[in-house]
Write a protein that holds these residues in place. Structure first.
Motif, PDB file in Angstrom:
ATOM      1  N   MET A  59       0.546 -50.753  70.961  1.00 49.88           N
ATOM      2  CA  MET A  59       1.263 -51.407  72.053  1.00 49.88           C
ATOM      3  C   MET A  59       2.197 -50.429  72.763  1.00 49.88           C
ATOM      4  O   MET A  59       2.384 -50.508  73.984  1.00 49.88           O
ATOM      5  N   SER A  60       2.775 -49.501  72.015  1.00 52.82           N
ATOM      6  CA  SER A  60       3.655 -48.504  72.626  1.00 52.82           C
ATOM      7  C   SER A  60       2.870 -47.562  73.528  1.00 52.82           C
ATOM      8  O   SER A  60       3.405 -47.045  74.521  1.00 52.82           O
ATOM      9  N   ILE A  61       1.626 -47.328  73.186  1.00 52.77           N
ATOM     10  CA  ILE A  61       0.767 -46.505  74.037  1.00 52.77           C
ATOM     11  C   ILE A  61       0.384 -47.263  75.303  1.00 52.77           C
ATOM     12  O   ILE A  61       0.348 -46.693  76.399  1.00 52.77           O
ATOM     13  N   PRO A  74       8.156 -40.344  73.414  1.00 55.45           N
ATOM     14  CA  PRO A  74       7.746 -39.487  72.288  1.00 55.45           C
ATOM     15  C   PRO A  74       8.385 -39.884  70.960  1.00 55.45           C
ATOM     16  O   PRO A  74       7.719 -39.887  69.922  1.00 55.45           O
ATOM     17  N   ILE A  75       9.670 -40.230  70.990  1.00 53.08           N
ATOM     18  CA  ILE A  75      10.363 -40.581  69.752  1.00 53.08           C
ATOM     19  C   ILE A  75       9.749 -41.813  69.101  1.00 53.08           C
ATOM     20  O   ILE A  75       9.484 -41.835  67.896  1.00 53.08           O
ATOM     21  N   MET A  76       9.486 -42.853  69.897  1.00 52.60           N
ATOM     22  CA  MET A  76       8.945 -44.078  69.324  1.00 52.60           C
ATOM     23  C   MET A  76       7.501 -43.899  68.872  1.00 52.60           C
ATOM     24  O   MET A  76       7.085 -44.459  67.848  1.00 52.60           O
ATOM     25  N   LEU A  77       6.715 -43.111  69.599  1.00 53.94           N
ATOM     26  CA  LEU A  77       5.340 -42.863  69.186  1.00 53.94           C
ATOM     27  C   LEU A  77       5.297 -42.116  67.858  1.00 53.94           C
ATOM     28  O   LEU A  77       4.512 -42.455  66.964  1.00 53.94           O
ATOM     29  N   VAL A  78       6.153 -41.112  67.719  1.00 53.60           N
ATOM     30  CA  VAL A  78       6.220 -40.359  66.454  1.00 53.60           C
ATOM     31  C   VAL A  78       6.717 -41.259  65.332  1.00 53.60           C
ATOM     32  O   VAL A  78       6.189 -41.231  64.210  1.00 53.60           O
ATOM     33  N   HIS A  79       7.736 -42.058  65.628  1.00 58.02           N
ATOM     34  CA  HIS A  79       8.295 -42.968  64.622  1.00 58.02           C
ATOM     35  C   HIS A  79       7.232 -43.922  64.087  1.00 58.02           C
ATOM     36  O   HIS A  79       7.070 -44.078  62.870  1.00 58.02           O
ATOM     37  N   HIS A  80       6.482 -44.578  64.975  1.00 55.56           N
ATOM     38  CA  HIS A  80       5.474 -45.543  64.541  1.00 55.56           C
ATOM     39  C   HIS A  80       4.310 -44.857  63.815  1.00 55.56           C
ATOM     40  O   HIS A  80       3.784 -45.390  62.836  1.00 55.56           O
ATOM     41  N   TYR A 105      20.540 -39.913  64.705  1.00 54.57           N
ATOM     42  CA  TYR A 105      20.509 -39.782  66.168  1.00 54.57           C
ATOM     43  C   TYR A 105      20.760 -41.137  66.816  1.00 54.57           C
ATOM     44  O   TYR A 105      21.570 -41.254  67.751  1.00 54.57           O
ATOM     45  N   TRP A 106      20.061 -42.177  66.321  1.00 56.08           N
ATOM     46  CA  TRP A 106      20.239 -43.514  66.899  1.00 56.08           C
ATOM     47  C   TRP A 106      21.639 -44.050  66.635  1.00 56.08           C
ATOM     48  O   TRP A 106      22.211 -44.745  67.476  1.00 56.08           O
ATOM     49  N   MET A 107      22.201 -43.734  65.458  1.00 56.62           N
ATOM     50  CA  MET A 107      23.564 -44.176  65.162  1.00 56.62           C
ATOM     51  C   MET A 107      24.540 -43.556  66.151  1.00 56.62           C
ATOM     52  O   MET A 107      25.493 -44.208  66.608  1.00 56.62           O
ATOM     53  N   GLY A 108      24.292 -42.298  66.510  1.00 61.45           N
ATOM     54  CA  GLY A 108      25.134 -41.644  67.502  1.00 61.45           C
ATOM     55  C   GLY A 108      25.055 -42.337  68.852  1.00 61.45           C
ATOM     56  O   GLY A 108      26.075 -42.511  69.538  1.00 61.45           O
ATOM     57  N   LEU A 109      23.835 -42.759  69.245  1.00 60.95           N
ATOM     58  CA  LEU A 109      23.670 -43.489  70.510  1.00 60.95           C
ATOM     59  C   LEU A 109      24.390 -44.830  70.465  1.00 60.95           C
ATOM     60  O   LEU A 109      25.009 -45.249  71.458  1.00 60.95           O
ATOM     61  N   ILE A 110      24.301 -45.519  69.328  1.00 57.90           N
ATOM     62  CA  ILE A 110      24.968 -46.811  69.170  1.00 57.90           C
ATOM     63  C   ILE A 110      26.486 -46.657  69.323  1.00 57.90           C
ATOM     64  O   ILE A 110      27.145 -47.445  70.011  1.00 57.90           O
TER      65      ILE A 110
END
Length: 289
Positions: A142-144, A152-158, A276-281
């Protein structure tokens, strides 16, 4: 024996002193029916929900940032695909979080040794990893297909989450740690799913309870994906992995020492993403003050 020499233990030596829960068939878990059926359920549910939303005339408009520009201008639009995506995600995320917590809080005997935690096998643990496989593979596809999620981050994560859950379930390795990293940690994703849905709907829901959900997301993310992920489970995973790699792993899992190393590497990469995400939050929270 030379000074400093450390004899390499065999699995038989370890079993003599530890209650290792080895499955009858420790490798090659071929039954993928649950994975396929759950993946099929997610696909069907998404398309059914999308069809119903297309027929719903009172659907709130999404803010311009979720829309494609029309003649060079950003205007509100209807994003049935993003709404259907979030509604579908809520099902596996909630399932993984609740079943993961149930497994974690169970009064049954917990793994008490490195070999139990690395090589142990319980049906409930494999179930969670199979659900994760189906969800992460569906989410990757679905991300594709949806440009808004095609980062790129979400594709690599999944992709990494799918691979570790697939290998852990198939080869009966790291199931214990997979429960935390792939299931329990998703507890923070449940309120995030609602927040994303509400943003897509242009802040349709308002009130103190919406703010409470936002706070619960920050709290759950910090506790499960920073403190427990980086402070407890990752160090113990590395310690257990080093211990087990020094054993005669060829006796326990023929040729699968690479999977222990791969799981640890992925855990480190995903752990860096959590920070990284915690920093964004934190940055977003400071902007709202």
């Amino acid at each position: 024996m030379a000074k400093g020499y450390r004899a390499k233990s065999t699995l038989a030596d370890v079993i003599a002193s530890e209650a290792v829960m080895l499955p009858a068939t420790p490798t090659n878990h071929p039954d993928q029916s649950l994975v396929f059926n759950f993946f099929l359920f997610l696909a069907v549910f998404y398309h059914y929900t999308l069809k119903q939303l297309h027929n719903y005339d009172d659907l709130p408009l999404s803010p311009p940032e979720f829309c494609e520009p029309i003649k060079g201008k950003m205007k509100p639009c209807r994003r049935e695909d993003l709404i259907a995506f979030q509604l579908t995600c809520f099902i596996p995320l909630t399932t993984l979080a609740l079943l993961g917590l149930k497994n974690w809080l169970s009064t049954k005997k917990k793994p008490s040794s490195p070999t139990e935690r690395i090589y142990g096998c319980r049906p409930s643990e494999r179930l969670l990893l199979d659900i994760t496989q189906a969800f992460q593979f569906w989410d990757l596809l679905m991300s594709i297909l949806i440009p808004h999620h095609r980062t790129p981050i979400m594709l690599v994560h999944h992709a990494l989450a799918f691979l570790v859950s697939y290998y852990a379930s198939r080869y009966t390795t790291m199931l214990h740690y997979g429960v935390f990293f792939c299931a329990i940690s998703e507890l923070s994703s449940v309120p995030l799913c609602f927040m994303d849905l509400n943003n897509i709907l242009g802040g349709y829901w308002k009130g103190w309870w919406v703010e409470a959900i936002k706070m619960s997301f920050v709290l759950f993310f910090f506790v499960f994906r920073v403190v427990l992920w980086m402070g407890k489970f990752t160090p113990r995973l590395f310690s257990d992995s080093i211990y087990c790699l020094e054993l005669d792993t060829a006796v326990c899992r023929p040729g699968l020492a690479w999977h222990i190393k791969f799981f640890c590497a992925v855990c480190a990469v995903l752990g860096a993403l959590q920070l990284y995400w915690m920093g964004l939050i934190i940055n977003l929270a400071l902007q709202e003050l």
